[in-house]
Design an enzyme around this catalytic site. Sequence first.
Site, short mmCIF file in Angstrom:
data_model
loop_
_atom_site.label_atom_id
_atom_site.label_comp_id
_atom_site.label_asym_id
_atom_site.label_seq_id
_atom_site.Cartn_x
_atom_site.Cartn_y
_atom_site.Cartn_z
N TYR A 149 0.85 -1.19 0.00
CA TYR A 149 0.00 0.00 0.00
C TYR A 149 0.89 1.24 0.00
O TYR A 149 1.85 1.30 0.76
CB TYR A 149 -0.90 0.00 1.24
CG TYR A 149 -1.81 1.20 1.38
CD1 TYR A 149 -2.87 1.39 0.49
CD2 TYR A 149 -1.63 2.13 2.40
CE1 TYR A 149 -3.72 2.49 0.61
CE2 TYR A 149 -2.49 3.23 2.53
CZ TYR A 149 -3.52 3.40 1.64
OH TYR A 149 -4.36 4.48 1.76
N ASP A 244 9.22 2.63 -0.02
CA ASP A 244 8.17 3.25 0.77
C ASP A 244 8.38 2.82 2.22
O ASP A 244 8.01 1.72 2.61
CB ASP A 244 6.79 2.83 0.25
CG ASP A 244 5.67 3.47 1.06
OD1 ASP A 244 5.96 4.11 2.09
OD2 ASP A 244 4.49 3.32 0.65
N LYS A 272 3.96 8.50 9.13
CA LYS A 272 3.73 7.87 10.44
C LYS A 272 4.68 8.36 11.54
O LYS A 272 4.51 9.49 12.00
CB LYS A 272 3.71 6.35 10.27
CG LYS A 272 2.55 5.99 9.31
CD LYS A 272 2.20 4.54 9.20
CE LYS A 272 0.87 4.42 8.46
NZ LYS A 272 0.91 3.69 7.20
C1 LIG Z 1 0.25 4.25 5.89
C2 LIG Z 1 1.02 4.05 4.66
C3 LIG Z 1 0.92 4.96 3.59
C4 LIG Z 1 -0.06 6.07 3.55
O1 LIG Z 1 0.19 7.03 4.53
P1 LIG Z 1 -1.01 8.04 4.96
O2 LIG Z 1 -0.34 8.96 5.93
O3 LIG Z 1 -2.06 7.17 5.55
O4 LIG Z 1 -1.47 8.73 3.75
C5 LIG Z 1 1.77 4.75 2.51
N1 LIG Z 1 2.64 3.74 2.48
C6 LIG Z 1 2.75 2.87 3.48
C7 LIG Z 1 3.75 1.76 3.40
C8 LIG Z 1 1.92 2.97 4.59
O5 LIG Z 1 2.00 2.06 5.55
#
Ligand SMILES: *Cc1c(COP(=O)(O)O)cnc(C)c1O
Length: 434
Positions: A149, A244, A272
Amino acid sequence: MTNRIKNFKTSEQLFERAQKTIPGGVNSPVRAFRAVGGNPVFIRAAQGAYLYDEDNNRYIELINSWGPMILGHAHPLVEQAVSQVMRNSFSFGAPTKLEVEMAELIVKMVPSIEKVRMVNSGTEACMAAIRVARGYTGRSKIIKFEGCYHGHADSFLIAAGSGATTMGTPDSLGVTQGVAQDTLIAPYNDLSFVEKLIEANPNQVAAVIVEPVAGNMGCVPPKKGFLEGLRHLCTQHGIVLIFDEVMTGFRLAKGGAQELLGVIPDMTTLGKIIGGGLPVGAYGGKKEIMDCVSPQGKVYQAGTLSGNPLAMAAGYAMLSYLDEHPEVYSYLEKIGRDLREGMMQISQKFNRKFTVNQIGSMITFFFTEKPVENFEDAKQSDLEKFKRYFQGMLRRGIYLAPSQFESLFLSTALQEADIQEILVAHEQALSEIL
Ligand SMILES: *Cc1c(COP(=O)(O)O)cnc(C)c1O
């Protein structure tokens, strides 16, 4: 020993009300408990390792705001930093010293980052990173992995087509076929599939974006050689490798998964933990690539609240603590391992061999006996059992992620006694369903 929750009355009433004015009653889908049934719990407050809901039920916290609260809730250092900065107003939309300090700290901590741009969420960071990679390479396509994601930008809400030569298809209403054709999908941990995609799309792939340790299909670590192989392929074909690390950044090590696993991408996205609980994201990488970003270069990206002082204060306090306290990571690895080993011993008592994937403070208990190395494997899990297990744990005051396809996130606030309480609840909850 375990704390038994009798009712969720106030949460139920609030959810009734919420559904009238908020789509599905929540501001982000997974919070709605659709995958596990029942109503979501409305949280009133949290401190350290514990959450308290509107009915004053107490839970041991294993989500930690999906990662940011790695030091437990309401950490005094972060609280003090925010309240101090708050007195000087909350936003200027102009440069501040704190932003410079924050950028310097990120560059110092994350191996691949030479320059960094702050944004307001992980979604924004990933969306901008692929735009920059496209601008830098002059190519259009990206490769992502099934089950990873990267936020909710159009380019990422794409499902796999059938085979290496076909393009992706929209995975959400509102995403156009035009966008989907530029996103190619590979199974996680499948290097030869990536190789085939690159061969089938010569000189067209701008970026490969990957969670270096996947957390969004449950916790799925990379197989030996997978990240190294991606690094090699990207270098060979002039493709920008993007890690990511929105989830893994500052969680698996102070320099993220790239530091822990020793593979250095060209760009990194963060979120995060970087905001200490406030809405922050960032993307960064090699100077040469980041200098493509406006106003230095021709890739446009902006943000009214980007680098917001409150958010920078929270993030800076959090990151500098992590930078100075390497014992955080050995402690998290220890309790992560204790939890995994405890769960595996309990499985043996039931004569079962469930898969528990754990790396540092990320852990998922899968209701399948087969190894989970990609999304297909994760989907073999018995979701009906997970649902009942989740409810059993919730009633025992253990706050798990409300989906089999999520990682849990441990915090340093958890003590050995909490781990034991989780394991007792785990055994009782399993005994009800096996
Ligand atoms: C949570 C997450 C996102 C998205 O971040 P948001 O602050 O919710 O937009 C993107 N990549 C990874 C790997 C994530 O865990």
